[in-house]
Motif scaffolding. Structure first.
Motif, PDB file in Angstrom:
ATOM      1  N   ASP A   1      -1.264   1.137  -2.695  1.00 38.62           N
ATOM      2  CA  ASP A   1      -0.446   0.542  -3.631  1.00 38.62           C
ATOM      3  C   ASP A   1       0.349  -0.653  -3.329  1.00 38.62           C
ATOM      4  O   ASP A   1       0.470  -0.893  -2.088  1.00 38.62           O
ATOM      5  CB  ASP A   1       0.617   1.664  -4.005  1.00 38.62           C
ATOM      6  N   ASP A   2       0.906  -1.301  -4.255  1.00 42.47           N
ATOM      7  CA  ASP A   2       1.571  -2.697  -4.111  1.00 42.47           C
ATOM      8  C   ASP A   2       0.895  -3.567  -2.930  1.00 42.47           C
ATOM      9  O   ASP A   2       1.914  -4.031  -2.341  1.00 42.47           O
ATOM     10  CB  ASP A   2       3.089  -2.220  -3.674  1.00 42.47           C
ATOM     11  N   PHE A   3      -0.350  -3.638  -3.195  1.00 46.24           N
ATOM     12  CA  PHE A   3      -0.940  -4.509  -2.128  1.00 46.24           C
ATOM     13  C   PHE A   3      -0.800  -5.785  -2.113  1.00 46.24           C
ATOM     14  O   PHE A   3      -0.469  -6.407  -3.270  1.00 46.24           O
ATOM     15  CB  PHE A   3      -2.571  -4.065  -2.147  1.00 46.24           C
ATOM     16  N   GLY A   4      -0.460  -6.377  -0.946  1.00 47.87           N
ATOM     17  CA  GLY A   4      -0.265  -7.713  -0.614  1.00 47.87           C
ATOM     18  C   GLY A   4       1.500  -8.014  -0.274  1.00 47.87           C
ATOM     19  O   GLY A   4       1.717  -9.126  -0.287  1.00 47.87           O
ATOM     20  N   THR A   5       2.297  -6.894  -0.499  1.00 46.17           N
ATOM     21  CA  THR A   5       3.672  -7.113  -0.282  1.00 46.17           C
ATOM     22  C   THR A   5       4.169  -6.507   1.122  1.00 46.17           C
ATOM     23  O   THR A   5       5.167  -6.747   1.584  1.00 46.17           O
ATOM     24  CB  THR A   5       4.581  -6.102  -1.443  1.00 46.17           C
ATOM     25  N   GLY A   6       3.181  -5.893   1.778  1.00 45.26           N
ATOM     26  CA  GLY A   6       3.526  -5.623   2.986  1.00 45.26           C
ATOM     27  C   GLY A   6       3.401  -6.188   4.182  1.00 45.26           C
ATOM     28  O   GLY A   6       3.572  -5.670   5.367  1.00 45.26           O
ATOM     29  N   PHE A   7       3.383  -7.493   4.237  1.00 44.23           N
ATOM     30  CA  PHE A   7       3.070  -8.360   5.322  1.00 44.23           C
ATOM     31  C   PHE A   7       2.104  -7.993   6.451  1.00 44.23           C
ATOM     32  O   PHE A   7       2.067  -8.158   7.766  1.00 44.23           O
ATOM     33  CB  PHE A   7       4.298  -8.630   5.921  1.00 44.23           C
ATOM     34  N   SER A   8       1.245  -7.017   5.980  1.00 39.81           N
ATOM     35  CA  SER A   8       0.275  -6.600   7.022  1.00 39.81           C
ATOM     36  C   SER A   8      -1.006  -7.427   6.951  1.00 39.81           C
ATOM     37  O   SER A   8      -1.169  -7.922   6.060  1.00 39.81           O
ATOM     38  CB  SER A   8      -0.191  -5.037   6.919  1.00 39.81           C
ATOM     39  N   SER A   9      -1.767  -7.415   8.304  1.00 44.69           N
ATOM     40  CA  SER A   9      -2.803  -8.097   8.189  1.00 44.69           C
ATOM     41  C   SER A   9      -4.050  -7.660   7.325  1.00 44.69           C
ATOM     42  O   SER A   9      -4.000  -6.296   7.290  1.00 44.69           O
ATOM     43  CB  SER A   9      -3.502  -8.286   9.550  1.00 44.69           C
ATOM     44  N   LEU A  10      -4.729  -8.501   6.597  1.00 43.62           N
ATOM     45  CA  LEU A  10      -5.711  -8.030   5.970  1.00 43.62           C
ATOM     46  C   LEU A  10      -6.743  -7.156   6.590  1.00 43.62           C
ATOM     47  O   LEU A  10      -7.414  -6.231   6.081  1.00 43.62           O
ATOM     48  CB  LEU A  10      -6.439  -9.020   5.004  1.00 43.62           C
ATOM     49  N   SER A  11      -7.186  -7.743   7.755  1.00 45.48           N
ATOM     50  CA  SER A  11      -8.127  -7.044   8.710  1.00 45.48           C
ATOM     51  C   SER A  11      -8.068  -5.700   9.003  1.00 45.48           C
ATOM     52  O   SER A  11      -9.103  -4.970   9.095  1.00 45.48           O
ATOM     53  CB  SER A  11      -8.208  -8.042   9.981  1.00 45.48           C
TER      54      SER A  11
ATOM     55  N   ALA B   1      -4.154   9.524 -10.472  1.00 45.29           N
ATOM     56  CA  ALA B   1      -3.587   8.814  -9.461  1.00 45.29           C
ATOM     57  C   ALA B   1      -2.079   9.435  -9.144  1.00 45.29           C
ATOM     58  O   ALA B   1      -1.445   9.318 -10.061  1.00 45.29           O
ATOM     59  CB  ALA B   1      -3.504   7.529  -9.492  1.00 45.29           C
ATOM     60  N   VAL B   2      -1.869   9.805  -8.021  1.00 43.08           N
ATOM     61  CA  VAL B   2      -0.365  10.314  -7.569  1.00 43.08           C
ATOM     62  C   VAL B   2       0.180   9.526  -6.368  1.00 43.08           C
ATOM     63  O   VAL B   2      -0.758   9.425  -5.240  1.00 43.08           O
ATOM     64  CB  VAL B   2      -0.543  11.890  -7.077  1.00 43.08           C
ATOM     65  N   ASN B   3       1.382   9.069  -6.665  1.00 41.74           N
ATOM     66  CA  ASN B   3       2.062   8.405  -5.511  1.00 41.74           C
ATOM     67  C   ASN B   3       2.470   9.343  -4.468  1.00 41.74           C
ATOM     68  O   ASN B   3       3.167  10.483  -4.615  1.00 41.74           O
ATOM     69  CB  ASN B   3       3.072   7.689  -5.932  1.00 41.74           C
ATOM     70  N   LEU B   4       2.246   8.893  -3.070  1.00 46.44           N
ATOM     71  CA  LEU B   4       2.642   9.846  -2.036  1.00 46.44           C
ATOM     72  C   LEU B   4       3.793   9.231  -1.297  1.00 46.44           C
ATOM     73  O   LEU B   4       3.771   8.065  -1.144  1.00 46.44           O
ATOM     74  CB  LEU B   4       1.554   9.796  -0.848  1.00 46.44           C
ATOM     75  N   SER B   5       4.889   9.764  -1.028  1.00 43.22           N
ATOM     76  CA  SER B   5       5.814   9.790  -0.305  1.00 43.22           C
ATOM     77  C   SER B   5       5.429   9.684   1.217  1.00 43.22           C
ATOM     78  O   SER B   5       4.639  10.468   1.717  1.00 43.22           O
ATOM     79  CB  SER B   5       6.957  10.502  -0.076  1.00 43.22           C
ATOM     80  N   PRO B   6       5.800   8.543   2.127  1.00 42.06           N
ATOM     81  CA  PRO B   6       5.356   8.527   3.566  1.00 42.06           C
ATOM     82  C   PRO B   6       5.901   9.978   4.261  1.00 42.06           C
ATOM     83  O   PRO B   6       5.020  10.381   5.004  1.00 42.06           O
ATOM     84  CB  PRO B   6       6.343   7.538   4.108  1.00 42.06           C
ATOM     85  N   LEU B   7       6.905  10.476   3.812  1.00 42.65           N
ATOM     86  CA  LEU B   7       7.209  11.808   4.414  1.00 42.65           C
ATOM     87  C   LEU B   7       6.380  12.799   4.178  1.00 42.65           C
ATOM     88  O   LEU B   7       5.995  13.630   5.309  1.00 42.65           O
ATOM     89  CB  LEU B   7       8.675  11.902   3.974  1.00 42.65           C
ATOM     90  N   GLN B   8       5.773  12.976   3.249  1.00 38.83           N
ATOM     91  CA  GLN B   8       4.791  13.901   2.634  1.00 38.83           C
ATOM     92  C   GLN B   8       3.727  13.747   3.310  1.00 38.83           C
ATOM     93  O   GLN B   8       3.083  14.647   4.030  1.00 38.83           O
ATOM     94  CB  GLN B   8       4.509  13.709   1.108  1.00 38.83           C
TER      95      GLN B   8
ATOM     96  N   THR C   1       1.385   3.216   0.161  1.00 41.24           N
ATOM     97  CA  THR C   1       1.845   1.711   0.563  1.00 41.24           C
ATOM     98  C   THR C   1       1.297   1.351   1.727  1.00 41.24           C
ATOM     99  O   THR C   1       1.000   2.481   2.785  1.00 41.24           O
ATOM    100  CB  THR C   1       3.246   1.570   0.157  1.00 41.24           C
ATOM    101  N   GLU C   2       1.137   0.160   2.101  1.00 47.70           N
ATOM    102  CA  GLU C   2       0.786  -0.237   3.311  1.00 47.70           C
ATOM    103  C   GLU C   2       1.739   0.277   4.634  1.00 47.70           C
ATOM    104  O   GLU C   2       1.096   0.584   5.545  1.00 47.70           O
ATOM    105  CB  GLU C   2       0.923  -1.666   3.413  1.00 47.70           C
ATOM    106  N   GLY C   3       2.944   0.288   4.429  1.00 47.76           N
ATOM    107  CA  GLY C   3       3.836   0.635   5.472  1.00 47.76           C
ATOM    108  C   GLY C   3       3.456   2.010   5.936  1.00 47.76           C
ATOM    109  O   GLY C   3       3.684   2.320   7.035  1.00 47.76           O
ATOM    110  N   VAL C   4       3.001   2.955   4.976  1.00 49.25           N
ATOM    111  CA  VAL C   4       2.758   4.355   5.534  1.00 49.25           C
ATOM    112  C   VAL C   4       1.663   4.307   6.374  1.00 49.25           C
ATOM    113  O   VAL C   4       1.467   5.115   7.414  1.00 49.25           O
ATOM    114  CB  VAL C   4       2.254   5.089   3.978  1.00 49.25           C
TER     115      VAL C   4
END
Ligand code: C2E
Ligand code: MG
Ligand code: MG
Ligand code: MG
Length: 284
Positions: free
Chosen positions: A179-189, A115-122, A151-154
């Motif tokens: 990644d970091d699921f649950g911290t992004g304030f996004s709706s689960l749907s 698993a490789v972490n991706l940056s949003p910019l990338q 991450t959810e934000g991406v």
């Protein structure tokens, strides 16, 4: 007049702010040197399945600083995002991870997932998929051995473009985890629209699972929802037996944390895998 403005402006630059700006400039310059010297390292942390076997690893970036020791990615990735330095760093990470995992296969340790972490910019760059295909081709790593962590934000900004890229990844056979699921304030749907494979429950919930009824409830909710959507669940940051025990009882699929192993350089991972090598069916 300019002089006067300058003098007024100077009132805002307290010694504290000047100090911090200096730190940022220094850090940026040192990052640049590290990029040019390819001074980064990639460490690997095992992911353990429900049977206790190593199911894969997560690649984590390490920057050995000549004076300050290892600097955590949490400390320099945000700056590298701002300056765009994250692009060459990310390209190095991806190529290194693919090469290292292919190497493990060659020495007989099996086709482990990385698993490789991706940056949003990338992720949002037009050249992203092309570069990724090229890296897989050059390193020889089969696409199904690679997972990308976002991450959810991406996915929240430019959702349509993101979904298109995710479909392309699925077609290639590359896995995707949130990644970091649950911290992004996004709706689960929103998850049901995404072609992804895994969610990784954030460490903040994992650390509370044994003594916070709320965290335990959130974790149960995430696991149940993810399973209904056909997704695997990874729990990160497991440090205690009791956390592992509860997460297992709640149906979590994969486990990662200091309880099992810390992130380690490739040479140590090879030793770790040799010790934890599952017996193969044909006894080979
Ligand atoms: P992440 O992707 O959520 O990675 C998990 C972090 O938790 C890692 O921190 C790992 O060392 C740490 N960790 C693992 N198990 C435990 C545990 O049991 N207890 C505790 N307290 N921590 C644990 P690390 O390596 O400092 O990385 C921090 C973040 O930096 C990562 O969070 C990821 O978002 C980012 N990152 C790391 N490597 C890369 C990279 O190559 N590219 C990009 N874009 N980001 C990266
Ligand atoms: Mg991660
Ligand atoms: Mg994580
Ligand atoms: Mg995290």
């Amino acid at each position: 007049r300019a002089k006067q403005q300058g003098r007024n402006a100077c009132q805002w630059f307290t010694p504290e702010i000047i100090h911090r700006m200096g730190d940022r400039v220094t850090l940026r310059n040192e990052l640049q040197e590290a990029i040019e010297a390819q001074a980064f390292e990639l460490h690997y942390q095992p992911l353990i399945d429900r049977e206790g076997k190593v199911a894969g690893v997560e690649a984590l970036l390490r920057w050995p600083h000549p004076l300050r020791g290892y600097i955590s990615p949490a400390q320099f990735i945000p700056l590298a995002e701002e300056t765009g330095q994250i692009i060459p760093i990310s390209e190095w990470v991806l190529a290194r991870a693919c090469r290292d995992l292919h190497q493990l296969d060659r020495v007989g340790l099996g086709r482990l997932n990385v698993a490789v972490n991706l940056s949003p910019l990338q992720f949002h760059r037009a050249s992203f998929l092309g570069k990724l295909r090229e890296t897989l081709a050059v390193t020889g790593l089969p696409a199904p051995q690679l997972s990308l962590e976002l991450t959810e934000g991406v996915l929240m900004n430019d959702t349509e473009g993101a979904i298109e890229t995710l479909h392309a990844l699925r077609t290639m056979g590359v896995g995707v985890a949130i990644d970091d699921f649950g911290t992004g304030f996004s709706s689960l749907s929103y998850l049901k629209h995404l072609p992804i494979d895994r969610v990784k429950i954030d460490r903040s919930f994992v650390s509370g699972v044994a003594n916070s009824a709320e965290d335990a409830a959130i974790i149960q909710g995430i696991i149940s929802m993810a399973h209904h959507l056909g997704l695997k669940v990874v729990a990160e940051g497991i440090e205690q037996e009791q956390q592992h025990h509860l997460l297992t009882a709640h149906g979590c699929d994969l486990f990662q944390g200091f309880l099992f192993a810390r992130p380690m350089p490739l040479e140590s991972l090879i030793e770790f895998l040799a010790e934890h090598r599952p017996l193969s069916i044909d006894g080979a």
